[in-house]
Design a protein around this motif. Sequence first.
Motif, mmCIF file in Angstrom:
data_model
loop_
_atom_site.group_PDB
_atom_site.id
_atom_site.type_symbol
_atom_site.label_atom_id
_atom_site.label_comp_id
_atom_site.label_asym_id
_atom_site.label_seq_id
_atom_site.Cartn_x
_atom_site.Cartn_y
_atom_site.Cartn_z
ATOM 1 N N ARG A 17 0.837 -1.208 0.000
ATOM 2 C CA ARG A 17 0.000 0.000 0.000
ATOM 3 C C ARG A 17 0.870 1.255 0.000
ATOM 4 O O ARG A 17 0.584 2.226 -0.694
ATOM 5 N N ALA A 18 1.959 1.246 0.765
ATOM 6 C CA ALA A 18 2.860 2.401 0.807
ATOM 7 C C ALA A 18 3.499 2.638 -0.563
ATOM 8 O O ALA A 18 3.553 3.778 -1.045
ATOM 9 N N SER A 21 1.118 4.097 -3.042
ATOM 10 C CA SER A 21 0.814 5.513 -2.803
ATOM 11 C C SER A 21 1.884 6.430 -3.383
ATOM 12 O O SER A 21 1.588 7.570 -3.757
ATOM 13 N N GLU A 24 1.598 6.160 -7.429
ATOM 14 C CA GLU A 24 0.392 6.811 -7.955
ATOM 15 C C GLU A 24 0.447 8.334 -7.858
ATOM 16 O O GLU A 24 -0.522 9.017 -8.184
ATOM 17 N N GLN A 25 1.584 8.887 -7.427
ATOM 18 C CA GLN A 25 1.736 10.342 -7.353
ATOM 19 C C GLN A 25 1.622 10.942 -8.744
ATOM 20 O O GLN A 25 1.964 10.312 -9.746
ATOM 21 N N VAL A 93 1.076 5.911 4.150
ATOM 22 C CA VAL A 93 0.510 6.146 2.823
ATOM 23 C C VAL A 93 0.735 7.610 2.479
ATOM 24 O O VAL A 93 0.330 8.492 3.235
ATOM 25 N N ALA A 94 1.387 7.845 1.352
ATOM 26 C CA ALA A 94 1.629 9.221 0.908
ATOM 27 C C ALA A 94 0.340 9.793 0.319
ATOM 28 O O ALA A 94 -0.311 9.153 -0.502
ATOM 29 N N GLU A 95 0.011 10.985 0.745
ATOM 30 C CA GLU A 95 -1.150 11.672 0.185
ATOM 31 C C GLU A 95 -0.865 12.048 -1.272
ATOM 32 O O GLU A 95 0.298 12.272 -1.630
ATOM 33 N N PRO A 96 -1.891 12.153 -2.110
ATOM 34 C CA PRO A 96 -1.658 12.661 -3.462
ATOM 35 C C PRO A 96 -0.984 14.032 -3.381
ATOM 36 O O PRO A 96 -1.327 14.857 -2.527
ATOM 37 N N TRP A 98 2.196 14.460 -2.548
ATOM 38 C CA TRP A 98 3.266 14.424 -1.550
ATOM 39 C C TRP A 98 4.619 14.738 -2.164
ATOM 40 O O TRP A 98 5.345 15.610 -1.665
ATOM 41 N N ASN A 163 7.503 10.871 7.531
ATOM 42 C CA ASN A 163 7.246 11.898 6.518
ATOM 43 C C ASN A 163 8.312 12.982 6.676
ATOM 44 O O ASN A 163 8.081 14.003 7.302
#
Length: 196
Positions: A17-18, A21, A24-25, A93-96, A98, A163
């Motif tokens: 999942r990480a 994320s 998918e940036q 999980v990186a936010e969109p 990031w 982060n």
Amino acid sequence: MTPPPHISVNRARYLARALASVLEQDTLPETYELLVIDNRSTDDTAATAAEVARDRPNVRVIPEPTLGLCHARNRGWREARGQYVAYLDDDAVAEPGWLAAVGEAFERFPGAGVVGGRVEPIWEAVRPAWLSAEIALSLTIVDWSPEPKLIADLGREWLVGANLALPRRVLDEVGGFHPGLDRVGSSMLSSGDVFL
């Protein structure tokens, strides 16, 4: 006498999942590299990382044989080819946006030695009533401000390795993360990120 139950934690589930994320940036793959540091995993981490890396030239899986979070983080920046090194934990999980935000932070504050941001929990159940804001800080749940700010007193506010981003030259100058701090196997030390 029955032996105590053996407890296994499969972090590969979180890792997939990480990694997704980050991949998918909204950032061109040729503008960043994604390094997965396999720090003596005993689960499906290596297979999960290898599957993600397949057919992706910007993804590399690198083994680090010396157990410990600081050793893994140090291996990461030493292997990195970029000007900046951004850290994301395997269960984060990186936010969109990031990666773009990291780049923008260093453009806006070119002399910054480190930048970081909030870390919010991913609750798999209802937040326990006993989990106070003070205890949450010890669990790496941080959000100091919605706007960029300078952290001047590390006794009150700090950034966390889940982060965190630094210029590679800064890591080189200070020698990276102190190897005597942070998790090593079942030893739950911490604050290597704050000490850095």
